[in-house]
Design an enzyme around this catalytic site. Sequence first.
Site, PDB file in Angstrom:
ATOM      1  N   GLY A  75       0.870  -1.180   0.000  1.00  0.00           N
ATOM      2  CA  GLY A  75       0.000   0.000   0.000  1.00  0.00           C
ATOM      3  C   GLY A  75       0.901   1.222   0.000  1.00  0.00           C
ATOM      4  O   GLY A  75       1.586   1.491   0.996  1.00  0.00           O
ATOM      5  N   ASN A  83     -12.609  -3.899   1.938  1.00  0.00           N
ATOM      6  CA  ASN A  83     -11.299  -3.994   2.579  1.00  0.00           C
ATOM      7  C   ASN A  83     -10.933  -5.424   2.966  1.00  0.00           C
ATOM      8  O   ASN A  83      -9.767  -5.797   2.941  1.00  0.00           O
ATOM      9  CB  ASN A  83     -11.215  -3.034   3.775  1.00  0.00           C
ATOM     10  CG  ASN A  83     -10.931  -1.608   3.313  1.00  0.00           C
ATOM     11  OD1 ASN A  83     -10.711  -1.372   2.127  1.00  0.00           O
ATOM     12  ND2 ASN A  83     -10.935  -0.664   4.227  1.00  0.00           N
ATOM     13  N   ASN A 101      -7.860  -0.320   7.981  1.00  0.00           N
ATOM     14  CA  ASN A 101      -9.073  -0.263   8.815  1.00  0.00           C
ATOM     15  C   ASN A 101     -10.238  -0.999   8.177  1.00  0.00           C
ATOM     16  O   ASN A 101     -10.259  -1.141   6.958  1.00  0.00           O
ATOM     17  CB  ASN A 101      -9.459   1.206   9.030  1.00  0.00           C
ATOM     18  CG  ASN A 101      -8.740   1.809  10.216  1.00  0.00           C
ATOM     19  OD1 ASN A 101      -8.518   1.136  11.208  1.00  0.00           O
ATOM     20  ND2 ASN A 101      -8.387   3.085  10.113  1.00  0.00           N
ATOM     21  N   HIS A 133      -9.722  -0.512  17.966  1.00  0.00           N
ATOM     22  CA  HIS A 133      -9.369   0.794  17.411  1.00  0.00           C
ATOM     23  C   HIS A 133     -10.637   1.440  16.875  1.00  0.00           C
ATOM     24  O   HIS A 133     -11.059   1.182  15.768  1.00  0.00           O
ATOM     25  CB  HIS A 133      -8.351   0.582  16.286  1.00  0.00           C
ATOM     26  CG  HIS A 133      -7.852   1.859  15.700  1.00  0.00           C
ATOM     27  ND1 HIS A 133      -7.325   2.866  16.456  1.00  0.00           N
ATOM     28  CD2 HIS A 133      -7.772   2.285  14.416  1.00  0.00           C
ATOM     29  CE1 HIS A 133      -6.947   3.858  15.663  1.00  0.00           C
ATOM     30  NE2 HIS A 133      -7.208   3.530  14.426  1.00  0.00           N
TER      31      HIS A 133
HETATM   32  N1  LIG Z   1      -4.548   1.455  12.300  1.00  0.00           N
HETATM   33  C1  LIG Z   1      -4.501   2.771  12.363  1.00  0.00           C
HETATM   34  O1  LIG Z   1      -4.325   3.352  13.413  1.00  0.00           O
HETATM   35  C2  LIG Z   1      -4.645   3.556  11.086  1.00  0.00           C
HETATM   36  C3  LIG Z   1      -4.242   4.891  11.020  1.00  0.00           C
HETATM   37  C4  LIG Z   1      -4.356   5.564   9.803  1.00  0.00           C
HETATM   38  C5  LIG Z   1      -4.871   4.923   8.688  1.00  0.00           C
HETATM   39  N2  LIG Z   1      -5.283   3.628   8.803  1.00  0.00           N
HETATM   40  C6  LIG Z   1      -5.806   2.888   7.658  1.00  0.00           C
HETATM   41  O2  LIG Z   1      -4.714   2.571   6.811  1.00  0.00           O
HETATM   42  C7  LIG Z   1      -5.183   2.414   5.480  1.00  0.00           C
HETATM   43  C8  LIG Z   1      -4.362   3.281   4.553  1.00  0.00           C
HETATM   44  O3  LIG Z   1      -4.582   4.653   4.808  1.00  0.00           O
HETATM   45  P1  LIG Z   1      -3.994   5.760   3.823  1.00  0.00           P
HETATM   46  O4  LIG Z   1      -4.285   7.071   4.398  1.00  0.00           O
HETATM   47  O5  LIG Z   1      -2.589   5.395   3.461  1.00  0.00           O
HETATM   48  O6  LIG Z   1      -4.921   5.521   2.540  1.00  0.00           O
HETATM   49  P2  LIG Z   1      -4.549   5.771   1.023  1.00  0.00           P
HETATM   50  O7  LIG Z   1      -5.836   5.789   0.282  1.00  0.00           O
HETATM   51  O8  LIG Z   1      -3.626   6.926   0.895  1.00  0.00           O
HETATM   52  O9  LIG Z   1      -3.732   4.466   0.627  1.00  0.00           O
HETATM   53  C9  LIG Z   1      -4.337   3.213   0.533  1.00  0.00           C
HETATM   54  C10 LIG Z   1      -3.590   2.374  -0.450  1.00  0.00           C
HETATM   55  O10 LIG Z   1      -4.298   1.160  -0.646  1.00  0.00           O
HETATM   56  C11 LIG Z   1      -4.174   0.816  -1.997  1.00  0.00           C
HETATM   57  N3  LIG Z   1      -5.279   0.003  -2.507  1.00  0.00           N
HETATM   58  C12 LIG Z   1      -6.537   0.410  -2.773  1.00  0.00           C
HETATM   59  N4  LIG Z   1      -7.220  -0.608  -3.337  1.00  0.00           N
HETATM   60  C13 LIG Z   1      -6.375  -1.655  -3.424  1.00  0.00           C
HETATM   61  C14 LIG Z   1      -6.484  -2.981  -3.930  1.00  0.00           C
HETATM   62  N5  LIG Z   1      -7.614  -3.402  -4.489  1.00  0.00           N
HETATM   63  N6  LIG Z   1      -5.412  -3.785  -3.821  1.00  0.00           N
HETATM   64  C15 LIG Z   1      -4.272  -3.338  -3.287  1.00  0.00           C
HETATM   65  N7  LIG Z   1      -4.097  -2.095  -2.807  1.00  0.00           N
HETATM   66  C16 LIG Z   1      -5.138  -1.270  -2.886  1.00  0.00           C
HETATM   67  C17 LIG Z   1      -4.182   2.140  -2.752  1.00  0.00           C
HETATM   68  O11 LIG Z   1      -3.492   2.010  -3.964  1.00  0.00           O
HETATM   69  C18 LIG Z   1      -3.460   3.044  -1.819  1.00  0.00           C
HETATM   70  O12 LIG Z   1      -2.093   3.126  -2.183  1.00  0.00           O
HETATM   71  C19 LIG Z   1      -6.677   2.783   5.528  1.00  0.00           C
HETATM   72  O13 LIG Z   1      -7.448   1.607   5.662  1.00  0.00           O
HETATM   73  C20 LIG Z   1      -6.777   3.638   6.774  1.00  0.00           C
HETATM   74  O14 LIG Z   1      -8.083   3.667   7.295  1.00  0.00           O
HETATM   75  C21 LIG Z   1      -5.172   2.943   9.960  1.00  0.00           C
END
Ligand SMILES: NC(=O)c1ccc[n+]([C@@H]2O[C@H](COP(=O)([O-])OP(=O)(O)OC[C@H]3O[C@@H](n4cnc5c(N)ncnc54)[C@H](O)[C@@H]3O)[C@@H](O)[C@H]2O)c1
Length: 325
Positions: free
Chosen positions: A17, A103, A128, A183
């Site tokens: 990602g 997801n 998430n 979370h």
């Molecule tokens: N656990 C935590 O505390 C926490 C904190 C922040 C963000 N997050 C989660 O982390 C994730 C990423 O956040 P972000 O801000 O980087 O989002 P983002 O949209 O910038 O990046 C997400 C990535 O996932 C990839 N993606 C989308 N569809 C896909 C698929 N079919 N196959 C493979 N890859 C795919 C996209 O290309 C993108 O690069 C989200 O789910 C967000 O909610 C979790």
Amino acid sequence: MARDRLGTSRPKVSVIGAGMVGGAVAQYLALRDYADIVLVGIVEGLPQGKALDLAETAPVLSYDCQITGGNGYEETAASDVVVITSGIARKPGMSRDDLLRINMGIVRSVTEQAVQHSPDAILIVVSNPLDAMCHVAFAAADFPRERVIGMAGVLDSARFRTFIAEATDVSVEDISAMVLGGHGDTMVPISRYSTVAGVPITQILEPEQVKALEERTANGGAEIVALLKTGSAYQAPGASVVEMIDSILLDKRRVLPCSVYLQGEYGIDGLFVGVPVKLGREGVRQIIELSLTAEESAALKMSAASVQDLVDAMARLGAESAAGA
Ligand SMILES: NC(=O)c1ccc[n+]([C@@H]2O[C@H](COP(=O)([O-])OP(=O)(O)OC[C@H]3O[C@@H](n4cnc5c(N)ncnc54)[C@H](O)[C@@H]3O)[C@@H](O)[C@H]2O)c1
């Protein structure tokens, strides 16, 4: 261990990602300069571009680790740590089930591909809804529970620490905080174990101040989303993942709150829930059971119940899609 172009060997971390969080993980990890980094994403050119940009930052900020990007998993082979950040954010009008279904599919697919190339890796899940996605990755990887770890508590505790520092006018360095549970808005900040230079904040601040800090922490993600308008937090999440990677690859044995698969600890069985764990080179070395008051314990159970709801919803959605297939 990866053998890089310079002929030196460093541990390898693959970040699946290449979005905002994935980019921040790569950036903060590069600054640590002890691991080679592979950034993988589905958008042609994006992981390659982010990796090249970070590689071109190296001469200025003085790091030697190798950073590469790609759309396939070959380069990730034999990773020591794999960080899963792939997924989509909830869009207006999208139901919780829609987001969960999408997801689930993404996290299952990227985990299967990643572990095929790195069967001995330690997985850090970030996507998430976090605790639910840990279940998906755990099932897809078929790894022992010590090697599938969700990042949430480090971030939530960092937010709590920030707010405590502000309220007490003390350096963040002297503040430690503990946030347990799933979370989400049912997370459980434990103020009795959150301290300023060792003194619990419950002894320093008024009860209503403590409550306000706990509430701000539980809404920490939403507060950033409301300010950014598009997208969500990525700097603190990225840095939090790197704190976990440090503890794992440098075998520091930090005690950090992480989402792990509980098997009876805290009276919770068969669920990923955030609790303090000791992280070292093999992943989770120990799950630490804090003694909780009846009220804290009830809040943790309630938070675990909300994770169970998501797990049940995923089972239903999985059954529906199997029936439709
Ligand atoms: N656990 C935590 O505390 C926490 C904190 C922040 C963000 N997050 C989660 O982390 C994730 C990423 O956040 P972000 O801000 O980087 O989002 P983002 O949209 O910038 O990046 C997400 C990535 O996932 C990839 N993606 C989308 N569809 C896909 C698929 N079919 N196959 C493979 N890859 C795919 C996209 O290309 C993108 O690069 C989200 O789910 C967000 O909610 C979790």
